[in-house]
Design an enzyme around this catalytic site. Structure first.
Site, PDB file in Angstrom:
ATOM      1  N   CYS A  58       0.744  -1.819   0.160  1.00  0.00           N
ATOM      2  CA  CYS A  58      -0.148   0.096   0.053  1.00  0.00           C
ATOM      3  C   CYS A  58       1.061   1.131   0.165  1.00  0.00           C
ATOM      4  CB  CYS A  58      -1.060   0.276   1.875  1.00  0.00           C
ATOM      5  SG  CYS A  58      -2.093   1.413   1.566  1.00  0.00           S
TER       6      CYS A  58
ATOM      7  N   PHE B 204      -1.410  -4.553 -19.503  1.00  0.00           N
ATOM      8  CA  PHE B 204      -1.857  -5.815 -19.612  1.00  0.00           C
ATOM      9  C   PHE B 204      -0.494  -6.240 -20.515  1.00  0.00           C
ATOM     10  CE2 PHE B 204      -6.028  -5.689 -18.275  1.00  0.00           C
ATOM     11  CZ  PHE B 204      -5.906  -6.182 -17.042  1.00  0.00           C
ATOM     12  N   ALA B 205       0.888  -6.032 -20.381  1.00  0.00           N
ATOM     13  CA  ALA B 205       1.410  -5.728 -21.580  1.00  0.00           C
ATOM     14  C   ALA B 205       2.723  -7.352 -21.141  1.00  0.00           C
ATOM     15  CB  ALA B 205       2.959  -5.084 -20.958  1.00  0.00           C
ATOM     16  N   ARG B 206       2.567  -8.137 -22.635  1.00  0.00           N
ATOM     17  CA  ARG B 206       2.504  -9.799 -22.757  1.00  0.00           C
ATOM     18  C   ARG B 206       3.423  -9.506 -24.352  1.00  0.00           C
ATOM     19  NH1 ARG B 206       0.556  -9.745 -18.207  1.00  0.00           N
ATOM     20  NH2 ARG B 206      -0.765 -10.699 -17.082  1.00  0.00           N
ATOM     21  N   PRO B 207       3.762 -10.670 -24.366  1.00  0.00           N
ATOM     22  CA  PRO B 207       5.161 -10.689 -26.032  1.00  0.00           C
ATOM     23  C   PRO B 207       3.477 -10.809 -26.833  1.00  0.00           C
ATOM     24  CG  PRO B 207       6.070 -12.443 -23.844  1.00  0.00           C
ATOM     25  CD  PRO B 207       4.643 -11.463 -23.559  1.00  0.00           C
ATOM     26  N   GLY B 208       3.817 -10.052 -27.669  1.00  0.00           N
ATOM     27  CA  GLY B 208       2.689  -9.640 -28.677  1.00  0.00           C
ATOM     28  C   GLY B 208       1.770  -8.938 -28.752  1.00  0.00           C
ATOM     29  N   ARG B 209       1.999  -8.190 -27.208  1.00  0.00           N
ATOM     30  CA  ARG B 209       0.433  -7.595 -26.957  1.00  0.00           C
ATOM     31  C   ARG B 209       0.622  -6.358 -25.736  1.00  0.00           C
ATOM     32  NH1 ARG B 209      -2.757 -10.339 -23.050  1.00  0.00           N
ATOM     33  NH2 ARG B 209      -2.195 -11.907 -22.607  1.00  0.00           N
TER      34      ARG B 209
END
Length: 280
Positions: free
Chosen positions: A125, A264-269
């Protein structure tokens, strides 16, 4: 890291009984350390944060800047870190204190209320030490233009970050904040059980290294809560890339102060929630 290897700084080895298919085996596990860190400024208590006891001078610098205790690192004259029975005390000595400038008082005379300046905090927090609503929702000034970053650069940074989290690799229990150049090259990483502590540690390290926050972007392994965006904006960062979700208030704040916020950063998106013009 196998249990037989020495613990990473910020982690501790503890005995464990592993049960698999009804079979018990005694073993050693590596756990993230979490201790009370009392932040003092010029000898006066300010807050107690639950933090991983590593890179505490970086933490002190970043915390001092993002919490408005100093305007720049030039105001920090010395940092005293000492272990005590209950945890760690970090005292930041500033030029303001040497000049005897008055500081806001956090004490109160109300019956039953806390009378010391020291306020409680938790690893998860960033507002637990705030007494007033206006202390919670801060609106930093607009950030600079910042670089245009390609999706390939973001993916490069995400890939590189996996190998730069030794404490999390050992424990699976800490967050990371990383600074990447516009091409996705990871420059520095800091870890902590608290996501905002990890960011303060990174900001402190960047202050020492004289890293220009307008030259790259921030990557965080946690959700993008409003205090993460606030701290990033106060430090002058123009883009925040979060592996997890943002909050609605974080999106509002990012748009208001000109920060590009990705979630929501992920490989390819990834999702762009504010200021998409910096994504090329």
């Amino acid at each position: 890291m196998s249990p037989e290897q020495p613990a990473q700084p910020g982690s501790a080895a503890r005995p464990v009984v592993r049960v698999e298919r009804g079979v018990r085996n005694e073993d050693t596990d590596h756990l993230a350390e979490e201790v009370p860190v009392a932040m003092h400024f010029d000898g006066s208590p300010f807050a107690v944060m639950m933090a991983t006891p590593a890179d505490l001078e970086d933490f002190a610098r970043g915390f001092a800047l993002t919490e408005g205790k100093v305007a720049s690192m030039l105001e920090i004259e010395d940092i005293d870190v000492r272990e005590v029975l209950e945890g760690v005390v970090v005292d930041v000595h500033t030029s303001r204190g040497r000049r005897g400038e008055p500081r806001p008082s956090l004490a109160t005379d109300d019956a039953g209320a806390r009378t010391r300046g020291e306020l409680p905090g938790r690893s998860g927090c960033g507002i637990c030490g705030s007494r007033e609503l206006e202390d919670v929702v801060r609106h930093p000034p607009p950030v600079a233009a910042g670089p245009v970053v390609t999706p390939d650069a973001i993916e490069r940074a995400l890939d590189a970050l996996r190998a730069r989290q030794p404490v999390n690799a050992a424990t699976g229990a800490v967050h990371a904040a990383a600074w990447a150049l516009a091409d996705g090259t990871i420059v520095d990483v800091r870890e902590d059980v608290g996501r905002h502590n990890a960011l303060d540690k990174l900001i402190g390290a960047m202050l020492v290294a004289l890293t220009d926050p307008r030259d790259g972007f921030l990557v965080i392994t946690s959700r993008a809560s409003y205090e993460m965006v606030t701290k990033a904006a106060v430090a002058g960062m123009t883009m925040v890339v979060a592996i997890s979700a943002p909050t609605a208030l974080a999106v509002h704040l990012a748009a208001d102060c000109g920060v590009t916020l990705l979630g929501f950063a992920r490989p390819g998106r990834f999702n762009i929630y504010s200021r998409p013009e910096r994504i090329g």
